[in-house]
Design an enzyme around this catalytic site. Structure first.
Site, mmCIF file in Angstrom:
data_model
loop_
_atom_site.group_PDB
_atom_site.id
_atom_site.type_symbol
_atom_site.label_atom_id
_atom_site.label_comp_id
_atom_site.label_asym_id
_atom_site.label_seq_id
_atom_site.Cartn_x
_atom_site.Cartn_y
_atom_site.Cartn_z
ATOM 1 N N LYS A 129 7.712 4.879 -72.716
ATOM 2 C CA LYS A 129 7.841 4.479 -74.119
ATOM 3 C C LYS A 129 8.350 5.657 -74.956
ATOM 4 C CE LYS A 129 4.777 4.036 -77.549
ATOM 5 N NZ LYS A 129 3.464 3.832 -78.113
ATOM 6 N N ASP A 147 6.030 -1.320 -77.319
ATOM 7 C CA ASP A 147 4.670 -0.920 -77.676
ATOM 8 C C ASP A 147 3.846 -2.198 -77.814
ATOM 9 O OD1 ASP A 147 5.349 -2.084 -80.045
ATOM 10 O OD2 ASP A 147 4.713 -0.420 -81.304
#
Ligand code: SF4
Length: 230
Positions: A129, A147
């Site tokens: 991420k 996310d």
């Protein structure tokens, strides 16, 4: 191959147009950093784990003033660093990761933040991420950052049935035109913080309700629960 904006699914195009209309197409990252200092974004993203972006943005001005370069941060005394980032939580591990990360940038990458995902994810505290945030925001490399908001809303909008972030990322790259890979993250986070919240999505007020297969399903669930309880 990714779909381009002109082609692909019409419903997707309508959803993206609505998101663009509501939230704009400004690619500004929620975390503050100086564009000439991409290492600052790396540090901020590490700090943002289990912490709000707003809190990180409160902490980083003093942090970057105290240690204004990769080299300075690489030599920061651990205790002082911990104190400086205390408010973001998990400060022991975050301080260690930040310092080690800056040492690796200094020693192995000439003080620069690498752009490829393998090098980025080899850095301490940097997962997929974080790597995609860097690739998207610093290098303009199309990438989808998954996310918690993106994962939840992608499923609600019918873009994925997966729960594993890497698979969600792949599904979104398939479903969305490349020019929205970076943007959709910022737009879906904004939507997730306001209308499409985890527990109580406000579908009645949502500008996507006509295009969203999940619209209203939460009210129905609530009514069914209430009836069952009666
Ligand atoms: S209609 Fe409801 S479920 Fe769909 S995106 Fe909007 S708030 Fe979320």
């Amino acid at each position: 191959m990714s779909k381009q904006a002109s082609g692909g699914d019409e419903r997707t195009a309508r959803i993206l147009a609505l998101l663009d209309g509501a939230y704009g197409t400004d690619l500004r990252c929620f975390l503050d950093y100086e564009p000439q200092q991409p290492w600052q974004l790396l540090v901020s993203v590490i700090l943002s784990a289990q912490c709000t972006d707003a809190r990180v943005n409160q902490v980083t001005p003093a942090l970057f003033a105290a240690w204004p370069s990769v080299e300075a941060m690489a030599e920061a005394p651990l205790e002082e660093l911990e104190k400086a980032i205390y408010a973001t939580g998990f400060y022991h591990s975050k301080a260690k990761n930040i310092r080690e990360c800056c040492r690796r940038l200094r020693d192995e990458f000439g003080g620069q933040v690498p752009s490829d995902i393998e090098s980025l994810t080899s850095l301490p505290g940097v997962g997929r991420k974080t790597a995609n945030v860097i690739r998207g925001n610093v290098y303009g490399e199309p990438s989808v950052v998954v996310d918690t908001h993106v994962k939840r809303i992608a499923a609600r909008l019918g873009f994925t049935r997966e729960t594993d972030p890497v698979k969600v990322e792949k599904d979104l790259m398939e479903a969305l035109p490349e020019d929205h890979w970076i943007l959709c993250n910022l737009q879906l986070i904004t939507l997730g913080r306001s209308l499409c919240q985890s527990q109580r999505p406000r579908c009645g007020e949502c500008f996507l309700r006509e295009e969203c297969p999940s619209a209203g399903s939460f009210d129905k669930k609530k009514k069914t629960q209430t009836k069952a309880e009666e």
